[in-house]
Design an enzyme around this catalytic site. Structure first.
Site, short mmCIF file in Angstrom:
data_model
loop_
_atom_site.label_atom_id
_atom_site.label_comp_id
_atom_site.label_asym_id
_atom_site.label_seq_id
_atom_site.Cartn_x
_atom_site.Cartn_y
_atom_site.Cartn_z
CB THR A 1 -0.95 0.00 1.21
OG1 THR A 1 -1.75 -1.20 1.18
CG2 THR A 1 -1.87 1.20 1.20
CE1 TYR B 1 -0.67 -9.12 2.69
CE2 TYR B 1 1.09 -7.63 2.07
CZ TYR B 1 -0.24 -8.00 2.00
OH TYR B 1 -1.11 -7.25 1.25
CE LYS C 1 -2.17 -7.07 4.96
NZ LYS C 1 -1.55 -5.88 4.32
CB VAL D 1 -2.78 -5.66 8.34
CG1 VAL D 1 -1.79 -4.61 7.83
CG2 VAL D 1 -2.15 -6.48 9.46
#
Length: 294
Positions: A46, A134, A163, A205
């Site tokens: 992001t 992740y 995540k 998250v």
């Protein structure tokens, strides 16, 4: 280490010429803290990590640690598809003083499950920091399966969180059931926070928390305190916004929303491009319908 229930994968504000907009980085950090974020993930996808240089990432880590002043945890996005580079960046992030690191599944390489295990084990053993894995098959083109995640949690002591962004709730339940007991599982999907909580995750998250941080926290707290109906209502209410924030390449829609909220500019780095006019109009209609902007 406990990172909290509401974590935010922070954007990297840019100027029109593509440089990091440091005053706006400060504005975003303050906005997130004031709206319920308990830990900030810096230079994740992001944050446009694939287009940030090594030095830019280090400076973002330094700046965020300095500006956060201990009010929230700072998690450095040090993962990549190059194990040696990730290991070096992780070591440097630890020297800077971050509270943990997040390691994304290597993208493009399409490693085997054994390759994923060896990659994460190698990087995690290079640091004493807590490590968050992740799993994001939509971006990495490979899913890290429950067996591999479970194996890593039992074999590598400082892997303390995951995540999980596969959207596969059966995989999430299997992971929650078999992982090392002190490892926290987080949803990486804003549209599935409540289903993930039902499957045993402890929080999210989030990307949408840039815009609806207080509401996301209210959703999680409602679920945790047994008000599942209210949590579900909040989840359903914000689905149109969450979908709009991902209607084209992230974080372009999010940056446009934050520009409408006068928090930062909408500038992104190529190959991401800003929203076109139709996309901007659609997103702003949703923001107005939720009374986020007027």
């Amino acid at each position: 280490m406990y990172f909290g229930r509401l974590l935010t994968a922070m954007i990297t504000p840019m100027t029109e010429c593509g440089a990091i907009d440091w005053p706006r980085v400060d504005s975003v950090i303050e906005h997130l803290i004031q709206n319920g974020t308990e830990s900030i993930v810096v230079a994740g996808t992001t944050g446009e990590s694939p287009t940030l240089s090594h030095e830019e990432k280090l400076e973002l880590f330094r700046y965020t640690v300095r500006q956060a002043k201990g009010r929230v945890k700072v998690i450095a996005g040090t993962g990549s598809n190059n194990t040696d580079v990730s290991r070096q960046l992780t070591r440097e992030a630890e020297e800077i003083g971050v509270d943990g690191v997040m390691l994304v599944v290597p993208y493009y390489n399409k490693p085997t499950q054994e390759g994923l295990y060896q990659h994460f084990k190698t990087v995690a053993l290079s640091t004493s920091l807590p490590v968050m894995l992740y799993n994001i098959p939509g971006r990495s083109a490979v899913n890290m399966n429950a067996d591999t995640m479970v194996r890593l949690t039992h074999d590598v002591e400082n892997i303390s969180a995951i995540k999980e962004s596969s959207g596969d709730l059966v995989q999430v339940m299997e992971l929650v059931d078999r992982k090392r007991k002190d490892v926290a599982v987080y949803s990486g999907m804003d549209e599935l926070v409540v289903p993930y909580l039902s499957a045993g995750s402890i929080g999210v998250v989030s990307v949408a928390s840039h815009v609806i941080g207080r509401e996301m926290k209210e959703m999680i707290e409602a679920f945790v305190h047994g008000n599942v109906d209210e949590a579900g209502k909040l989840q359903r209410r914000f689905i149109p916004l969450i979908q709009a924030l991902f209607m084209t390449s992230s974080p372009a829609p999010l940056k446009n929303a934050l520009a409408a909220m006068e928090i930062c500019e909408e500038h992104v780095r190529l190959p991401i491009v800003p929203l076109n006019q139709a996309e901007k109009t659609y997103l702003q209609t949703i923001l107005q319908s939720l009374q986020i902007i007027h």
